[in-house]
Design a protein around this motif. Structure first.
Motif, PDB file in Angstrom:
ATOM      1  N   LEU A  21       0.792  -1.217   0.000  1.00 50.63           N
ATOM      2  CA  LEU A  21       0.000   0.000   0.000  1.00 50.63           C
ATOM      3  C   LEU A  21       0.835   1.283   0.000  1.00 50.63           C
ATOM      4  O   LEU A  21       0.543   2.189  -0.775  1.00 50.63           O
ATOM      5  CB  LEU A  21      -0.984  -0.003   1.173  1.00 50.63           C
ATOM      6  N   ILE A  38       1.936   2.041  -3.483  1.00 49.08           N
ATOM      7  CA  ILE A  38       0.838   2.524  -4.320  1.00 49.08           C
ATOM      8  C   ILE A  38       0.545   3.985  -3.993  1.00 49.08           C
ATOM      9  O   ILE A  38       0.370   4.810  -4.888  1.00 49.08           O
ATOM     10  CB  ILE A  38      -0.414   1.639  -4.144  1.00 49.08           C
ATOM     11  N   LEU A  39       0.505   4.302  -2.717  1.00 48.60           N
ATOM     12  CA  LEU A  39       0.251   5.676  -2.310  1.00 48.60           C
ATOM     13  C   LEU A  39       1.349   6.613  -2.811  1.00 48.60           C
ATOM     14  O   LEU A  39       1.066   7.681  -3.347  1.00 48.60           O
ATOM     15  CB  LEU A  39       0.138   5.776  -0.793  1.00 48.60           C
ATOM     16  N   THR A  62       1.011   7.103  -6.551  1.00 47.17           N
ATOM     17  CA  THR A  62      -0.122   7.954  -6.916  1.00 47.17           C
ATOM     18  C   THR A  62       0.196   9.420  -6.684  1.00 47.17           C
ATOM     19  O   THR A  62      -0.108  10.272  -7.514  1.00 47.17           O
ATOM     20  CB  THR A  62      -1.374   7.545  -6.117  1.00 47.17           C
ATOM     21  N   LEU A  63       0.823   9.715  -5.560  1.00 45.31           N
ATOM     22  CA  LEU A  63       1.140  11.108  -5.243  1.00 45.31           C
ATOM     23  C   LEU A  63       2.191  11.690  -6.175  1.00 45.31           C
ATOM     24  O   LEU A  63       2.105  12.851  -6.570  1.00 45.31           O
ATOM     25  CB  LEU A  63       1.600  11.220  -3.786  1.00 45.31           C
ATOM     26  N   ARG A 111      -8.336   0.397  -5.673  1.00 41.14           N
ATOM     27  CA  ARG A 111      -7.390   1.221  -4.911  1.00 41.14           C
ATOM     28  C   ARG A 111      -6.858   2.383  -5.744  1.00 41.14           C
ATOM     29  O   ARG A 111      -6.718   3.500  -5.248  1.00 41.14           O
ATOM     30  CB  ARG A 111      -6.217   0.376  -4.424  1.00 41.14           C
ATOM     31  N   LEU A 112      -6.550   2.098  -6.981  1.00 41.96           N
ATOM     32  CA  LEU A 112      -6.039   3.149  -7.857  1.00 41.96           C
ATOM     33  C   LEU A 112      -7.095   4.240  -8.044  1.00 41.96           C
ATOM     34  O   LEU A 112      -6.787   5.429  -7.976  1.00 41.96           O
ATOM     35  CB  LEU A 112      -5.628   2.544  -9.201  1.00 41.96           C
ATOM     36  N   ARG A 157      -7.428   6.376  -4.910  1.00 44.92           N
ATOM     37  CA  ARG A 157      -6.308   7.334  -4.800  1.00 44.92           C
ATOM     38  C   ARG A 157      -6.508   8.493  -5.760  1.00 44.92           C
ATOM     39  O   ARG A 157      -6.248   9.636  -5.431  1.00 44.92           O
ATOM     40  CB  ARG A 157      -4.968   6.653  -5.098  1.00 44.92           C
ATOM     41  N   TYR A 158      -6.973   8.183  -6.940  1.00 42.43           N
ATOM     42  CA  TYR A 158      -7.216   9.217  -7.945  1.00 42.43           C
ATOM     43  C   TYR A 158      -8.292  10.189  -7.451  1.00 42.43           C
ATOM     44  O   TYR A 158      -8.137  11.398  -7.531  1.00 42.43           O
ATOM     45  CB  TYR A 158      -7.624   8.573  -9.272  1.00 42.43           C
ATOM     46  N   LYS A 178      -9.243  10.725  -4.422  1.00 40.88           N
ATOM     47  CA  LYS A 178      -8.761  11.452  -3.250  1.00 40.88           C
ATOM     48  C   LYS A 178      -7.895  12.632  -3.679  1.00 40.88           C
ATOM     49  O   LYS A 178      -7.972  13.697  -3.083  1.00 40.88           O
ATOM     50  CB  LYS A 178      -7.969  10.510  -2.341  1.00 40.88           C
ATOM     51  N   GLY A 179      -7.105  12.458  -4.714  1.00 38.00           N
ATOM     52  CA  GLY A 179      -6.266  13.529  -5.225  1.00 38.00           C
ATOM     53  C   GLY A 179      -7.059  14.647  -5.880  1.00 38.00           C
ATOM     54  O   GLY A 179      -6.604  15.771  -5.978  1.00 38.00           O
TER      55      GLY A 179
END
Length: 151
Positions: free
Chosen positions: A11, A14-15, A18-19, A141-142, A145-146, A148-149
């Protein structure tokens, strides 16, 4: 317990990906996502080196064809359709569009069926089910994250 530990360690990667990916080009993003997906799927399926050597060429070919169908064909059809154009279409034109969408969807289903048939002798049906679950989890999950961004 072991699965939870795997996810726990995966995780953060991945985080982090993504960031940091927002500042990179589209192609670089796709490559990084692909690398993370490879890692995630390999871990979730617990592929041996022998299985991996046979699995990834087949899976990669499937993904390339799927991407081309979704990105080029289906997205192209959607882009051609403007809401105002739909209202002006004849039934015949609308039927032609629907037929093209159906053909693309049928090709996607055929691609998935071929993938399953090609992978059965390599990883077996249980791992094929795990693959589907891993793909869905990775995409969930992807997407999370998207979103959330974007907030």
């Amino acid at each position: 317990m072991i699965k939870a530990m795997k996810i726990k360690y995966l995780l953060p990667f991945i985080l982090l990906f993504t960031l940091t990916s927002y500042s990179q080009g589209h192609k670089e993003k796709r490559e990084r996502i692909k690398a993370l997906k490879v890692s995630f799927i390999t871990t979730e399926l617990n592929l041996s080196s022998e299985e991996s050597a046979k699995f990834w060429p087949i899976y990669n070919e499937f993904e390339e064809k799927e991407f081309a169908l979704r990105h080029d064909k289906m997205r192209g059809l959607v882009k051609k359709l403007d809401a105002s154009d739909i209202d002006k279409m004849s039934d015949k034109e609308a039927l032609n569009y629907l037929k093209e969408f159906e053909e693309a969807e049928t090709k996607l289903i055929q691609l998935r069926k071929k993938l399953v048939e090609d992978l059965k002798p390599i990883i077996g049906p249980v791992k094929i089910l795990k693959l589907k679950k891993a793909e869905d989890e990775f995409n969930r999950r992807l997407w999370a994250r998207y979103k959330k961004g974007k907030e």
